[in-house]
Design a protein around this motif. Structure first.
Motif, short mmCIF file in Angstrom:
data_model
loop_
_atom_site.label_atom_id
_atom_site.label_comp_id
_atom_site.label_asym_id
_atom_site.label_seq_id
_atom_site.Cartn_x
_atom_site.Cartn_y
_atom_site.Cartn_z
N HIS A 186 0.86 -1.30 0.20
CA HIS A 186 -0.11 0.27 -0.15
C HIS A 186 0.79 1.47 -0.08
CE1 HIS A 186 -3.87 2.10 0.51
NE2 HIS A 186 -3.28 2.99 1.16
N GLU B 204 -8.37 1.46 -3.37
CA GLU B 204 -8.70 1.63 -1.74
C GLU B 204 -10.20 2.24 -1.51
OE1 GLU B 204 -6.17 4.23 0.51
OE2 GLU B 204 -6.54 2.96 2.23
N TRP C 227 -13.39 2.63 2.27
CA TRP C 227 -12.17 3.36 3.02
C TRP C 227 -12.90 3.41 4.55
CZ3 TRP C 227 -11.55 8.39 4.92
CH2 TRP C 227 -10.38 8.87 5.42
N HIS D 78 -9.50 -1.16 6.66
CA HIS D 78 -10.28 -0.12 6.80
C HIS D 78 -11.83 -0.51 6.84
CE1 HIS D 78 -8.09 3.76 6.04
NE2 HIS D 78 -7.27 2.97 5.16
N HIS E 215 -2.75 -2.88 4.59
CA HIS E 215 -1.88 -1.98 5.45
C HIS E 215 -2.59 -1.72 6.92
CE1 HIS E 215 -4.86 0.47 3.28
NE2 HIS E 215 -4.63 1.72 3.85
N ARG F 135 -7.90 0.77 13.59
CA ARG F 135 -7.39 0.25 11.99
C ARG F 135 -6.43 -0.74 12.19
NH1 ARG F 135 -6.24 -0.22 8.42
NH2 ARG F 135 -5.01 1.27 6.99
N ASP G 25 1.79 2.36 3.47
CA ASP G 25 1.02 3.49 3.46
C ASP G 25 1.75 4.87 3.11
OD1 ASP G 25 -1.41 4.59 3.66
OD2 ASP G 25 -1.82 4.45 5.70
ZN LIG Z 1 -5.71 3.45 3.91
#
Ligand SMILES: [Zn+2]
Length: 335
Positions: A25, A126, A153, A194, A215, A226, A283
């Protein structure tokens, strides 16, 4: 920071050079589309800004970088589709302009590029806003090279609820289940990062075969919604999936995020389920700050150094750096 003996340093550099390093990611495409105000940079030019460009990827020894298209609209509106298409154009345009990187859709191409000393880019979405609730657009994006997708997301989409829409305790929608089946048919990697916890559990229930959390870290090491809790990590491992370690400081350590603390998350997954289910999902370019020792993609070898310092085996280091993700790509992606 990571202080190694000469022999350890040699071992780390040898392993990092040998490894197929996969990062599942980054948000760099947001910086590369000219239509966005303040387009930050060109992929081929080394920049002081942000985290990823080709010169720094080469320095960091990255073999396959997943480039996610995050369109940033809460509503399912045509602008999300337009932004995603502009990102597809930027992805292919920037890659075609540079000899050292190639766009890939298959794991074989990643391995061939590694042999040829090239970096590769894999396209992902994403948050499914650009699909506009249409399975036809899922097929179109597959034709455009997208091989990884998350349904939400942090918001609600026609397919599923993201983290910030968790109040209803929702599952995949009927359309979400259909899309999951279509992704299996097409051979696309399903990404649970997410999603609301309740949707994660529904995916674990409904989905056959491997999925990834591209991620996300460990909630037990750093308590953040998360990150995945231990039961979720076990469920991911039951599916022979992989979680990519996220460098966002808030997901690594609330007090002080460092490369050592990031590797504590790797240790946690390995202690819980073994070395086959963890990888990297930086990320980069989606996070405002970075852990100490992971300031940009050129610092990726610091993870290998820390794994060497902690006496991981060669085999396990190669798995964590990319073989685990590659295993899922081989299982899922067809063409
Ligand atoms: Zn993200």
């Amino acid at each position: 920071m990571v202080d190694l003996t000469g022999a350890q340093e040699d071992r780390a550099m040898r392993l990092h050079g040998e490894a197929v390093v996969v990062d599942t990611h980054c948000d760099t495409l947001m910086q590369l589309i000219p239509q966005r105000r303040g387009k930050a940079r060109e992929l081929g030019e080394r920049s002081e800004a942000g985290h990823i460009d080709l010169p720094r990827m080469v320095e960091g020894g990255v073999t396959c970088q997943t480039f996610a298209m995050f369109t940033g609209t809460r509503a399912v509106v045509p602008e999300a589709l337009l932004t995603a298409l502009q990102m597809v154009d930027a992805f292919h345009g920037q890659i075609e302009a540079n000899e050292g990187i190639m766009a890939v859709t298959k794991p074989d191409e990643i391995l061939a590029a590694k042999k040829a000393g090239k970096v590769t880019g894999l396209l992902a979405i994403e948050g499914a806003e650009p699909l506009m609730g249409d399975l036809g657009l899922l097929r179109v994006f597959h034709r455009l090279g997208v091989r990884m997708l998350s349904f939400a997301w942090n918001w609600r989409t026609p397919f599923a609820d993201g983290l910030n829409a968790k109040r209803s305790g929702g599952k995949l929608t009927d359309l979400g289940v259909q899309a999951l089946e279509e992704m299996d048919r097409l051979g696309m990697v399903y990404d649970v990062s997410h999603l609301a916890d309740s949707v994660f559990w529904d995916v674990a229930d409904v989905k056959k075969g491997a999925f990834i959390a591209s991620h996300s870290n460990c909630r037990d090491v750093c308590d953040h919604p998360r990150n995945l809790n231990d039961d979720m990590i076990r469920a991911l491992a039951d599916h022979i999936g992989v979680m990519g370690m996220n460098f966002a400081p808030a997901f690594v350590d609330k007090e002080k995020a460092t490369v050592e603390r990031l590797v504590d998350h790797i240790d946690h997954v390995v202690d819980l389920v073994g070395p086959d289910y963890v990888g990297l999902g930086s990320d980069f370019d989606g996070i405002g700050s970075t852990p100490l020792g992971l300031e940009d993609v050129s610092k990726m070898p610091n993870i290998t150094r820390e794994l060497v310092r902690r006496e991981y085996s060669d085999e396990d280091i190669l798995k964590i750096l990319g073989q685990n993700h590659l295993r899922v790509f081989k299982e899922v992606i067809r063409n």
